[in-house]
Design an enzyme around this catalytic site. Sequence first.
Site, short mmCIF file in Angstrom:
data_model
loop_
_atom_site.label_atom_id
_atom_site.label_comp_id
_atom_site.label_asym_id
_atom_site.label_seq_id
_atom_site.Cartn_x
_atom_site.Cartn_y
_atom_site.Cartn_z
N HIS A 63 19.41 70.94 1.25
CA HIS A 63 19.82 70.61 2.62
C HIS A 63 21.23 71.10 2.91
O HIS A 63 22.20 70.36 2.75
CB HIS A 63 19.75 69.09 2.80
CG HIS A 63 19.29 68.67 4.15
ND1 HIS A 63 18.08 68.11 4.37
CD2 HIS A 63 19.88 68.76 5.36
CE1 HIS A 63 17.93 67.84 5.66
NE2 HIS A 63 19.02 68.23 6.29
N ARG A 67 25.81 77.90 9.08
CA ARG A 67 26.26 78.12 10.48
C ARG A 67 26.16 79.57 10.97
O ARG A 67 26.61 79.86 12.07
CB ARG A 67 27.70 77.65 10.69
CG ARG A 67 27.96 76.21 10.30
CD ARG A 67 27.20 75.23 11.16
NE ARG A 67 27.62 73.86 10.92
CZ ARG A 67 26.85 72.80 11.15
NH1 ARG A 67 25.61 72.95 11.62
NH2 ARG A 67 27.30 71.59 10.93
N ASP A 154 14.96 69.61 11.05
CA ASP A 154 16.23 69.08 10.56
C ASP A 154 16.61 67.79 11.29
O ASP A 154 15.76 66.93 11.50
CB ASP A 154 17.33 70.14 10.66
CG ASP A 154 18.59 69.78 9.87
OD1 ASP A 154 18.48 68.95 8.96
OD2 ASP A 154 19.67 70.32 10.17
N ASP A 307 23.50 67.80 2.00
CA ASP A 307 23.55 67.67 3.46
C ASP A 307 24.85 68.29 3.99
O ASP A 307 25.50 67.74 4.89
CB ASP A 307 23.42 66.21 3.90
CG ASP A 307 22.86 66.09 5.31
OD1 ASP A 307 22.53 67.13 5.92
OD2 ASP A 307 22.76 64.96 5.83
#
Lengths: 424, 309
Positions: A63, A67, A154, A307
């Site tokens: 996870h 970007r 997501d 994450d």
Amino acid sequence: MRTIIRNVIIADKSSSFNGRKVNVCIEDDVIALITENSVDHEKADHVIDGSGKYLFSGLFDLHARFREPGEEYKETIDSGCMAAAQGGFTDVLLMPDTTPAVDNKSQVDYILNRSIGKITDVHVAGAISMDLKGKDLSEMHDMFLTGARVFTDDKHSVQDAGLLIRALLYSRDFNARIFNFPNDKSISGKGVMNEGQQSTLCGLRGIPAIAEEIMVERDIMLSVYTDTNIHLSTISTAGSVEKIRRAKKAGYKITCDVAAHNLLLDDSHLSDFNSLYKLMPPLRTNEDISALIEGLKDNTIDAICSDHSPEHTESKKTEFDLAAYGISCLETSLSCAFTALKNHLDHAEIFSKLNSNPRSIIGLPVPVIEEKAKANLVLFDPANNWTVREWDIKSKSKNNPFINTQLIGRVEMVYNNSILHFCN
Amino acid sequence: MTTLSTKHLLGIKDLKLDDIRLILSTAANFKEVLSRPIKKVPSLRDVTIANLFFENSTRTRLSFELAERRLSADVINFTASSSSVSKGETLIDTVNNILAMKVDIIVMRHPNAGAAEFLSRYVNAQIVNAGDGPHEHPTQALLDAFSIQEKFGDVKGLKVAIVGDILHSRVALSNILCLQKLGAEVMVCGPSTLLPKHINSLGVKVSNNLREALEWCDVANMLRIQLERQDIRYFPSLREYIQLFGLNMEILSSLSKKITIMHPGPINRGVEITSEVADSDQSIILSQVENGVAVRMAVLYLLAGRTAE
């Protein structure tokens, strides 16, 4: 290139050397020799002292977000890969919430092409729905053929149960994996932290545990109905652990993971409105943390992820309600998990939650530390009680609340694709 | 004790009991000053105070401004409608621009919880929180405590019911914390949809029945229904809210004892309380407004004194 690691303890449950103190000789891409006898140092390019340290396979993060494309000022594939290597991750699964979203073949292709030749191997998760809108299915099969094995919306979470049924059934035909982050938005609404005494004292909108648990329950039912695997991402509450434990006992095809920081931090960190602790799922209570650790112990929770959510200063240095969710943490996730778990789980078991189990969940081969195997390795010092400094963070974004705090256990070196990276 | 233990007034949460007592006793002195023919004192001469209101407010802003002028401070006002906020400037930049003009104290009203605390970490001025979203409104709680003390002599041992929209109310949280520190018992009352689920963890009694709350209490603080803060409907209609939680003369006079009625204003007459109740001899609503100036003078005076040390 020839690298020798001396006197290191192998921490790999599948390896015949597990728990033994050995010398390991790596030649280019391959583990050439593992032996308890001494090794000739003469021709080695690097000789590394592994005394008191663990050697295990590279970590796989289920996870993360780099970007790119769209928000390269927060992170790029280059900077993200360095952040991953710094934290011991040789593999990352990138979420589809880029701009534009990864909802078609050319987006998958772009990211995979940008990632060639790095120390970190990049895997791409495609969106379940077009533009992550939760309405129409994306071209999952086309993306699958291009290299995406996992599909998820997501943090948007698939709210429409009918859509998730269709996604599960459709992707089952080509054996892709569906991930869903359980969060019923009609309940969590505009919540910004865990609902409890702390949110009451802060006057901040709460996200109740039930917003997560009601969707965990729903997704278990959808998995049973469609007879398909479903993976629940970043669970955070005691109730979720209990529901998944029951589902697994019943033999249902459920797997799940937890973010490392949800094992160490609770919602009391929000008492002074520090937006570095604004997360989704939110930091919960100590009782939840204990339940999550129990869930890891009895294998209710299969994996631990980072994450990783890089955010630039401006999106965090603002009023709490307006601040972005998330933490940039690939560099610290393993240390964070180790700090939280070292007294609760066998150490090799902790590492398996971060290297072999994630690969099994998405059906990839699990590397094993044996002679002639690919050299995909992490050297970790479990006794290093270190203070995280800003220069340890290789991500472009520094929204990491562990900066200037102490963690236990530190990655010293990573080896993958014939590239050696020292983390100190 | 003659000084506050805090540099800012961000919330009641950060105040010690001695701080609260000091503010209340200082406010009593200022109230006496306000009854003199010349109401102005020179205490804050050469102190510049900026009132930054990022949210609509009439009475709190006027009350602060009057308090500041009576202390002889230099005052500048800034409201969101005339600001650069709409041009995308960040809060820190906006405030630092104002501070560059040599401002000593910032009084800020803001729609987001924690905004005052956030600002205090990044700017070099003393901050007075004049209300931050649904979090705290410390000067309101202090003036409420002052008004109760004035009426009853002491807050300790009293029973205070706070009625209405607790979920969206900064007045409720600050009042709960302040009254508890002063030794009062607090009950919150309202429809379950307008009560935070974990409100009982703050040690308050919880009721969903107006009559029950009124029978229990010595003082009822009737909060305004803040429709502007409700992004979704928490009750079907005002009509039904009034039926269940509106305080009228009929209920008030049927109680077994005479209770005191408060309201932080502005009143929605005919909603949370009727005009007859608001204007009755049991209401101390106008004293609250009067005391607001004295309490705010006390807060500013004590904070400014801290810098002078």
